[in-house]
Design an enzyme around this catalytic site. Structure first.
Site, PDB file in Angstrom:
ATOM      1  N   ASP A 102       0.934  -1.122  -0.067  1.00  0.00           N
ATOM      2  CA  ASP A 102      -0.216  -0.020  -0.014  1.00  0.00           C
ATOM      3  C   ASP A 102       0.816   1.266   0.074  1.00  0.00           C
ATOM      4  OD1 ASP A 102       0.712  -0.926   2.504  1.00  0.00           O
ATOM      5  OD2 ASP A 102      -0.802   0.476   3.573  1.00  0.00           O
ATOM      6  N   ASP A 128       3.115   4.355   9.690  1.00  0.00           N
ATOM      7  CA  ASP A 128       3.164   2.839  10.040  1.00  0.00           C
ATOM      8  C   ASP A 128       4.487   2.632  10.882  1.00  0.00           C
ATOM      9  OD1 ASP A 128       2.054   0.870   7.324  1.00  0.00           O
ATOM     10  OD2 ASP A 128       1.969   3.204   7.238  1.00  0.00           O
TER      11      ASP A 128
END
Length: 307
Positions: free
Chosen positions: A66, A207
């Site tokens: 992603d 992240d």
């Protein structure tokens, strides 16, 4: 000069109708830098209208799909726009392997692609005069967070130059840091320049779990762009196991860093209304906004620095 920042997409894991994958495009002095490049990134970029030819660098946080699967599409769009100058890709260990694999469907480009693998703590230049640095993130795989700054020269003191009898023709050279000779005198820039001035800066963190090292990277930035994967405190065990953050943890990172503003992005697909994430974060750090796809923010030198 200023920095224009467009949040092209705000979703994590997978694109959704009306919400593209998390990616951020930065424009400085007409040059472009892209942070992360998920599937379909070229579509919201095309709608933005900033063009593709001026893309000089791509900074990748890590190698999950992603954040990188959109590379072939972006490389094609840049080629179609007529770029022949080199394009630099920055990322953690493994960037070369993944990029080479993705480029099997885009093997020949009219411009060189130069890959720089970083371990964290490096300093490097980005297009448009931006000075960048990075730090390791905590995501279970090699992952980087980035900071970019646009330095500002000290103000030129015209009155001092006039007192020294310097002709106007020499002022620009001194303003740009050059020592000049005039009528037997050596004039250094410090003689006609004011004190150091704060530039403008932003950090891109996604992240990861919050860490003190990331707070140090984002210290005193004008804007922190930060993931907000979860908005419910009950999801903390999930955030810990997947190495992501709650909205309130992102806000805590902004507070610890002394950031001036926080924009939340990289929302879980299960978050349909980002106002809850914004509300949770604002309880910790008041100057918080939840990003929307296509949001543009401009950073300029603050008024108090004009004197």
């Amino acid at each position: 000069m200023m920095i224009d920042i467009c949040i092209l997409g705000t979703c994590g894991m997978m694109p959704l109708p009306g919400r593209w994958l998390s990616s951020t495009l930065v424009r400085c002095d007409s040059s472009l830098t892209l942070f992360d490049c998920g599937e379909g990134t070229q579509i919201p970029w095309k709608s933005l209208g900033w063009g593709f030819r001026q893309l000089g660098a791509i900074c990748l946080s890590h190698m999950h799909a992603d954040h990188v699967a959109g590379l072939p599409g972006i490389l094609f769009m840049v080629a179609h726009a007529g770029r022949t100058e080199p394009l630099h890709i920055y990322g953690p260990t493994g960037t070369t392997y993944i990029t080479d694999g993705l480029r099997r469907v885009a093997p020949e480009m009219p411009y060189p692609v130069i890959i720089h693998e970083l371990k964290g703590h490096e300093h490097f230049a980005l297009p448009g005069g931006l000075q960048a640095s990075c730090a390791p993130a905590n995501h279970g795989i090699h992952c980087l967070a980035y900071r970019a700054e646009l330095p500002r020269r000290p103000a030129f003191q015209a009155a001092r130059a006039q007192e020294l009898g310097l002709p106007v023709q020499l002022w620009s050279r001194l303003q740009h840091g050059e020592t000049v000779e005039y009528q037997g005198q050596t004039i250094k820039p410090a003689q006609v320049l004011g004190p150091p001035r704060r530039g403008i800066s932003f950090a891109y963190i996604t992240d990861t779990r919050p860490t003190q090292q990331l707070a140090m990277l984002a210290r005193d930035v004008d804007l922190l762009i930060c993931e907000s994967m979860y908005d419910d405190p009950e999801d903390l065990p999930l955030a810990k196991s997947n190495a992501h953050m709650l909205a309130e943890e992102s806000a805590g990172l902004a507070l610890s860093a002394g950031a001036h503003e926080l924009i939340l992005t990289h929302f879980s697909p299960k978050i349909h209304d980002t106002r809850q994430a914004e509300k949770a974060a604002r309880a910790v750090f008041a100057k918080t906004r939840a990003a929307k796809d296509g949001m543009v923010v401009s950073l300029d030198y603050s008024n108090e620095q004009e004197a």
